[in-house]
Design a protein around this motif. Structure first.
Motif, mmCIF file in Angstrom:
data_model
loop_
_atom_site.group_PDB
_atom_site.id
_atom_site.type_symbol
_atom_site.label_atom_id
_atom_site.label_comp_id
_atom_site.label_asym_id
_atom_site.label_seq_id
_atom_site.Cartn_x
_atom_site.Cartn_y
_atom_site.Cartn_z
ATOM 1 N N PHE A 21 0.808 -1.220 0.000
ATOM 2 C CA PHE A 21 0.000 0.000 0.000
ATOM 3 C C PHE A 21 0.839 1.267 0.000
ATOM 4 O O PHE A 21 0.299 2.376 0.040
ATOM 5 C CB PHE A 21 -0.979 0.000 1.176
ATOM 6 C CG PHE A 21 -2.046 -1.048 1.002
ATOM 7 C CD1 PHE A 21 -3.080 -0.869 0.100
ATOM 8 C CD2 PHE A 21 -1.992 -2.239 1.710
ATOM 9 C CE1 PHE A 21 -4.052 -1.841 -0.083
ATOM 10 C CE2 PHE A 21 -2.950 -3.212 1.530
ATOM 11 C CZ PHE A 21 -3.983 -3.017 0.630
ATOM 12 N N ASP A 22 2.162 1.138 -0.049
ATOM 13 C CA ASP A 22 3.060 2.291 -0.179
ATOM 14 C C ASP A 22 3.329 2.453 -1.671
ATOM 15 O O ASP A 22 4.159 1.757 -2.259
ATOM 16 C CB ASP A 22 4.349 2.036 0.599
ATOM 17 C CG ASP A 22 5.255 3.249 0.638
ATOM 18 O OD1 ASP A 22 5.392 3.927 -0.396
ATOM 19 O OD2 ASP A 22 5.834 3.504 1.707
ATOM 20 N N MET A 23 2.621 3.385 -2.306
ATOM 21 C CA MET A 23 2.649 3.495 -3.766
ATOM 22 C C MET A 23 4.040 3.732 -4.347
ATOM 23 O O MET A 23 4.397 3.091 -5.339
ATOM 24 C CB MET A 23 1.659 4.562 -4.242
ATOM 25 C CG MET A 23 0.203 4.206 -3.949
ATOM 26 S SD MET A 23 -0.260 2.574 -4.589
ATOM 27 C CE MET A 23 -0.484 2.992 -6.283
ATOM 28 N N PRO A 24 4.877 4.628 -3.794
ATOM 29 C CA PRO A 24 6.212 4.801 -4.384
ATOM 30 C C PRO A 24 7.063 3.531 -4.304
ATOM 31 O O PRO A 24 7.771 3.201 -5.260
ATOM 32 C CB PRO A 24 6.833 5.935 -3.558
ATOM 33 C CG PRO A 24 5.668 6.704 -3.038
ATOM 34 C CD PRO A 24 4.608 5.664 -2.784
ATOM 35 N N VAL A 25 6.985 2.795 -3.192
ATOM 36 C CA VAL A 25 7.758 1.556 -3.060
ATOM 37 C C VAL A 25 7.247 0.532 -4.072
ATOM 38 O O VAL A 25 8.031 -0.100 -4.786
ATOM 39 C CB VAL A 25 7.691 0.983 -1.625
ATOM 40 C CG1 VAL A 25 8.414 -0.349 -1.544
ATOM 41 C CG2 VAL A 25 8.282 1.966 -0.633
ATOM 42 N N LYS A 26 5.937 0.359 -4.138
ATOM 43 C CA LYS A 26 5.364 -0.610 -5.073
ATOM 44 C C LYS A 26 5.682 -0.245 -6.517
ATOM 45 O O LYS A 26 6.064 -1.107 -7.314
ATOM 46 C CB LYS A 26 3.846 -0.715 -4.868
ATOM 47 C CG LYS A 26 3.199 -1.754 -5.765
ATOM 48 C CD LYS A 26 1.760 -2.040 -5.390
ATOM 49 C CE LYS A 26 0.873 -0.831 -5.432
ATOM 50 N NZ LYS A 26 -0.539 -1.162 -5.190
ATOM 51 N N TRP A 61 16.004 6.483 -13.016
ATOM 52 C CA TRP A 61 14.794 5.930 -12.416
ATOM 53 C C TRP A 61 13.720 6.991 -12.258
ATOM 54 O O TRP A 61 12.540 6.730 -12.476
ATOM 55 C CB TRP A 61 15.087 5.330 -11.049
ATOM 56 C CG TRP A 61 15.569 3.917 -11.091
ATOM 57 C CD1 TRP A 61 15.420 3.021 -12.115
ATOM 58 C CD2 TRP A 61 16.263 3.239 -10.065
ATOM 59 N NE1 TRP A 61 15.990 1.826 -11.773
ATOM 60 C CE2 TRP A 61 16.515 1.927 -10.522
ATOM 61 C CE3 TRP A 61 16.693 3.598 -8.806
ATOM 62 C CZ2 TRP A 61 17.184 0.981 -9.756
ATOM 63 C CZ3 TRP A 61 17.362 2.658 -8.036
ATOM 64 C CH2 TRP A 61 17.602 1.372 -8.510
ATOM 65 N N ALA A 62 14.123 8.185 -11.848
ATOM 66 C CA ALA A 62 13.148 9.275 -11.697
ATOM 67 C C ALA A 62 12.470 9.558 -13.029
ATOM 68 O O ALA A 62 11.244 9.691 -13.099
ATOM 69 C CB ALA A 62 13.842 10.522 -11.157
ATOM 70 N N GLN A 63 13.255 9.624 -14.086
ATOM 71 C CA GLN A 63 12.686 9.893 -15.406
ATOM 72 C C GLN A 63 11.778 8.747 -15.863
ATOM 73 O O GLN A 63 10.689 8.980 -16.379
ATOM 74 C CB GLN A 63 13.803 10.098 -16.426
ATOM 75 C CG GLN A 63 13.293 10.382 -17.817
ATOM 76 C CD GLN A 63 14.425 10.497 -18.833
ATOM 77 O OE1 GLN A 63 15.556 10.102 -18.572
ATOM 78 N NE2 GLN A 63 14.114 11.047 -19.972
ATOM 79 N N ARG A 73 14.676 7.798 -3.646
ATOM 80 C CA ARG A 73 15.604 7.448 -2.559
ATOM 81 C C ARG A 73 14.902 6.755 -1.390
ATOM 82 O O ARG A 73 15.403 5.765 -0.863
ATOM 83 C CB ARG A 73 16.299 8.711 -2.039
ATOM 84 C CG ARG A 73 17.434 9.156 -2.862
ATOM 85 C CD ARG A 73 18.223 10.235 -2.131
ATOM 86 N NE ARG A 73 19.311 10.655 -2.979
ATOM 87 C CZ ARG A 73 19.500 11.891 -3.400
ATOM 88 N NH1 ARG A 73 18.680 12.841 -3.030
ATOM 89 N NH2 ARG A 73 20.518 12.172 -4.179
ATOM 90 N N THR A 74 13.779 7.283 -0.964
ATOM 91 C CA THR A 74 13.090 6.710 0.196
ATOM 92 C C THR A 74 12.626 5.281 -0.072
ATOM 93 O O THR A 74 12.949 4.376 0.708
ATOM 94 C CB THR A 74 11.924 7.614 0.634
ATOM 95 O OG1 THR A 74 12.451 8.903 0.947
ATOM 96 C CG2 THR A 74 11.197 7.039 1.833
ATOM 97 N N PRO A 75 11.892 5.005 -1.158
ATOM 98 C CA PRO A 75 11.492 3.619 -1.399
ATOM 99 C C PRO A 75 12.687 2.693 -1.647
ATOM 100 O O PRO A 75 12.662 1.530 -1.256
ATOM 101 C CB PRO A 75 10.599 3.678 -2.634
ATOM 102 C CG PRO A 75 10.498 5.075 -3.039
ATOM 103 C CD PRO A 75 11.267 5.923 -2.096
#
Length: 87
Positions: A21-26, A61-63, A73-75
């Motif tokens: 349920f953590d969208m950036p990590v997923k 990755w950001a792009q 960075r956080t995920p």
């Protein structure tokens, strides 16, 4: 030689994953699943890329994901700390 299928199968147990349920990590995790080398024989800047590896950087990755570098960075740290990915 038989052509291997070009898809990634996701197990339904992913629904029970601690980061589901953590969208950036997923988002980052699924992006990595789709991006990693899946067969032997790749090279990048003179280095052999093995199955399960991907040469990349935070800006790329950001792009590719549409997220900012800090949003990567956080995920990335979360996935590293819980063993979702290794370096």
């Amino acid at each position: 030689m038989t052509k291997q299928p070009d898809f990634v199968a996701l197990n339904r147990s992913l629904l029970e994953w601690e980061w589901y349920f953590d969208m950036p990590v997923k988002c980052l995790f699924i992006h990595l699943l789709l991006s990693v080398r899946w067969k032997p024989g790749g090279r990048w800047q003179g280095v052999e890329i093995q199955p399960g590896q991907v040469p990349t950087s935070l800006p790329s990755w950001a792009q590719q994901t549409g997220m900012g570098i800090q949003q990567i960075r956080t995920p990335l740290g979360n996935l590293r700390s819980t063993g979702g990915i290794t370096e």
